[in-house]
Design a protein around this motif. Structure first.
Motif, PDB file in Angstrom:
ATOM      1  N   LEU A   5       0.852  -1.185   0.000  1.00  9.55           N
ATOM      2  CA  LEU A   5       0.000   0.000   0.000  1.00  9.55           C
ATOM      3  C   LEU A   5       0.892   1.241   0.000  1.00  9.55           C
ATOM      4  N   VAL A   6       0.685   2.090  -0.997  1.00  3.14           N
ATOM      5  CA  VAL A   6       1.477   3.309  -1.164  1.00  3.14           C
ATOM      6  C   VAL A   6       0.625   4.505  -0.791  1.00  3.14           C
ATOM      7  N   GLU A  98      -8.359  -3.251   6.478  1.00  7.66           N
ATOM      8  CA  GLU A  98      -9.111  -3.872   5.382  1.00  7.66           C
ATOM      9  C   GLU A  98      -8.176  -4.429   4.314  1.00  7.66           C
ATOM     10  N   PHE A  99      -7.191  -3.628   3.896  1.00  4.93           N
ATOM     11  CA  PHE A  99      -6.276  -4.032   2.819  1.00  4.93           C
ATOM     12  C   PHE A  99      -5.223  -5.029   3.317  1.00  4.93           C
ATOM     13  N   ARG A 100      -4.771  -4.857   4.563  1.00  2.54           N
ATOM     14  CA  ARG A 100      -3.810  -5.739   5.227  1.00  2.54           C
ATOM     15  C   ARG A 100      -2.485  -5.818   4.465  1.00  2.54           C
ATOM     16  N   PRO A 101      -1.831  -4.673   4.282  1.00  2.00           N
ATOM     17  CA  PRO A 101      -0.570  -4.665   3.530  1.00  2.00           C
ATOM     18  C   PRO A 101       0.598  -5.228   4.337  1.00  2.00           C
ATOM     19  N   HIS A 102       1.493  -5.909   3.648  1.00  2.00           N
ATOM     20  CA  HIS A 102       2.743  -6.342   4.268  1.00  2.00           C
ATOM     21  C   HIS A 102       3.777  -5.216   4.225  1.00  2.00           C
ATOM     22  N   ILE A 103       3.716  -4.406   3.167  1.00  2.00           N
ATOM     23  CA  ILE A 103       4.664  -3.305   2.972  1.00  2.00           C
ATOM     24  C   ILE A 103       3.888  -2.021   2.719  1.00  2.00           C
ATOM     25  N   VAL A 104       4.298  -0.947   3.386  1.00  2.00           N
ATOM     26  CA  VAL A 104       3.701   0.374   3.190  1.00  2.00           C
ATOM     27  C   VAL A 104       4.799   1.347   2.762  1.00  2.00           C
ATOM     28  N   TYR A 105       4.487   2.164   1.758  1.00  2.00           N
ATOM     29  CA  TYR A 105       5.398   3.213   1.299  1.00  2.00           C
ATOM     30  C   TYR A 105       4.815   4.579   1.658  1.00  2.00           C
ATOM     31  N   ILE A 106       5.665   5.463   2.189  1.00  2.00           N
ATOM     32  CA  ILE A 106       5.267   6.830   2.546  1.00  2.00           C
ATOM     33  C   ILE A 106       6.426   7.773   2.240  1.00  2.00           C
ATOM     34  N   PRO A 107       6.169   9.099   2.165  1.00  2.00           N
ATOM     35  CA  PRO A 107       7.287  10.045   2.030  1.00  2.00           C
ATOM     36  C   PRO A 107       8.151  10.018   3.291  1.00  2.00           C
ATOM     37  N   LEU A 142      -7.475  -6.641  13.496  1.00  2.00           N
ATOM     38  CA  LEU A 142      -6.208  -5.967  13.718  1.00  2.00           C
ATOM     39  C   LEU A 142      -5.162  -6.439  12.713  1.00  2.00           C
ATOM     40  N   TRP A 143      -4.299  -5.494  12.318  1.00  2.00           N
ATOM     41  CA  TRP A 143      -3.266  -5.832  11.339  1.00  2.00           C
ATOM     42  C   TRP A 143      -1.994  -5.062  11.641  1.00  2.00           C
ATOM     43  N   ARG A 144      -0.881  -5.773  11.775  1.00  2.00           N
ATOM     44  CA  ARG A 144       0.405  -5.125  12.000  1.00  2.00           C
ATOM     45  C   ARG A 144       1.176  -5.077  10.692  1.00  2.00           C
ATOM     46  N   VAL A 145       1.480  -3.887  10.232  1.00  2.00           N
ATOM     47  CA  VAL A 145       2.266  -3.697   9.013  1.00  2.00           C
ATOM     48  C   VAL A 145       3.707  -4.099   9.306  1.00  2.00           C
ATOM     49  N   GLY A 146       4.236  -5.013   8.506  1.00  2.00           N
ATOM     50  CA  GLY A 146       5.576  -5.522   8.768  1.00  2.00           C
ATOM     51  C   GLY A 146       6.689  -4.580   8.356  1.00  2.00           C
ATOM     52  N   THR A 147       6.503  -3.865   7.230  1.00  2.00           N
ATOM     53  CA  THR A 147       7.573  -3.043   6.673  1.00  2.00           C
ATOM     54  C   THR A 147       7.035  -1.677   6.258  1.00  2.00           C
ATOM     55  N   ILE A 148       7.751  -0.634   6.652  1.00  2.00           N
ATOM     56  CA  ILE A 148       7.413   0.729   6.250  1.00  2.00           C
ATOM     57  C   ILE A 148       8.649   1.348   5.612  1.00  2.00           C
ATOM     58  N   LEU A 149       8.539   1.711   4.335  1.00  2.00           N
ATOM     59  CA  LEU A 149       9.637   2.318   3.590  1.00  2.00           C
ATOM     60  C   LEU A 149       9.280   3.753   3.204  1.00  2.00           C
ATOM     61  N   CYS A 150      10.238   4.658   3.353  1.00  2.00           N
ATOM     62  CA  CYS A 150      10.007   6.083   3.091  1.00  2.00           C
ATOM     63  C   CYS A 150      10.737   6.517   1.830  1.00  2.00           C
ATOM     64  N   GLN A 214      14.330   5.304   3.251  1.00  2.00           N
ATOM     65  CA  GLN A 214      14.596   5.170   4.670  1.00  2.00           C
ATOM     66  C   GLN A 214      13.663   4.080   5.197  1.00  2.00           C
ATOM     67  N   VAL A 215      14.154   3.281   6.122  1.00  2.00           N
ATOM     68  CA  VAL A 215      13.364   2.206   6.700  1.00  2.00           C
ATOM     69  C   VAL A 215      12.867   2.622   8.076  1.00  2.00           C
ATOM     70  N   VAL A 216      11.545   2.627   8.254  1.00  2.00           N
ATOM     71  CA  VAL A 216      10.953   2.872   9.568  1.00  2.00           C
ATOM     72  C   VAL A 216      10.794   1.556  10.311  1.00  2.00           C
ATOM     73  N   ARG A 217      10.375   0.543   9.577  1.00  2.00           N
ATOM     74  CA  ARG A 217      10.154  -0.783  10.151  1.00  2.00           C
ATOM     75  C   ARG A 217      10.452  -1.807   9.077  1.00  2.00           C
ATOM     76  N   ALA A 218      11.091  -2.902   9.446  1.00  2.00           N
ATOM     77  CA  ALA A 218      11.452  -3.907   8.438  1.00  2.00           C
ATOM     78  C   ALA A 218      11.319  -5.316   8.988  1.00  2.00           C
ATOM     79  N   THR A 219      10.182  -5.607   9.558  1.00  2.00           N
ATOM     80  CA  THR A 219       9.961  -6.916  10.163  1.00  2.00           C
ATOM     81  C   THR A 219      10.081  -8.045   9.150  1.00  2.00           C
TER      82      THR A 219
END
Length: 232
Positions: A5-6, A98-107, A142-150, A214-219
């Motif tokens: 999810l971007v 709802e979407f349950r993303p494994h990876i999220v991209y943000i600025p 509930l859903w825990r996003v595993g990876t957040i990339l900036c 940049q990596v915020v989270r990388a489970t």
């Protein structure tokens, strides 16, 4: 299948920041969705806010379709006035569950544009809510996003902690960006974006063209179940 999810502050930020990675995800069979926090309604001097918002939403759909994005969402916040409000937190958290993303991209958090920084703040907060029972109004799954990339847009990432080789997808990224003609008519930044990705490739040694994050989270970024890994 990995779900991605971007979150894009404005139509075109998604393509600029991680369009090559989006195309790469799709090529690997991953499902990608994009959320546009605003519709860029102050992005033109030639059109009214309502007119340019409609134009930019159409361009965003075309660009997303070019990259193979599965679904798009328009949250229609006012361009330039995005904020981390209760309403936005609920909307983003509900979509994450709802979407349950494994990876999220943000600025990234140091982008000079206020809407970009607020998107970062808002989504990071919502990712915390998504895995916590403290927000039942957002749904019970509930859903825990595993990876957040900036990603980087107008302000380069200072400390790159993840590099993605997009050499095979740079042309797809350029084609998608070309759909944002309302913005390219003001400033032809397609070549600038391509040059940045070339610069990143040279300086990181990660490929001919690269996107830096940049990596915020990388489970789960390097876990065996992910089909999307560095250098694949």
């Amino acid at each position: 299948m990995t779900k991605v999810l971007v979150f894009s502050p404005h139509p075109d930020d998604d393509v600029i920041g991680c369009g090559g990675s989006i195309a790469k995800h799709v090529a690997k069979g991953n499902k990608v969705g994009v959320v546009y926090m605003t519709s860029g309604d102050i992005g033109s001097l030639a059109h009214s806010p309502a007119e340019i918002a409609s134009i930019r939403e159409r361009e965003a759909r075309q660009a997303a379709g070019c990259l193979g994005v599965s679904e798009v969402h328009f949250f229609k916040n006012h361009d330039g006035y995005l904020d981390c409000t209760w309403k936005n937190l609920v909307r983003v958290t509900s979509l994450l569950r709802e979407f349950r993303p494994h990876i999220v991209y943000i600025p990234h958090e140091d982008d000079r544009h206020r809407d970009h920084r607020k998107t970062h703040e808002l989504v990071v907060e919502a990712c915390g809510w998504s895995g916590s029972p403290r927000a039942p109004v957002c749904g019970q799954n509930l859903w825990r996003v595993g990876t957040i990339l900036c990603y980087e847009v107008g302000t380069p990432v200072r400390d790159c902690s993840y590099v993605e080789d997009i050499t095979d997808y740079i042309d797809a990224k350029s084609r998608a960006l070309a759909f944002h003609s309302s913005q390219l008519s003001n400033l032809d930044y397609n070549e600038a974006v391509r040059s940045l990705n070339r610069f990143r490739g040279i300086t990181t040694g990660g490929g001919t063209y690269c996107e830096c994050f940049q990596v915020v989270r990388a489970t789960n970024l390097f876990s065996a179940r992910d089909s999307f890994r560095r250098g694949d």
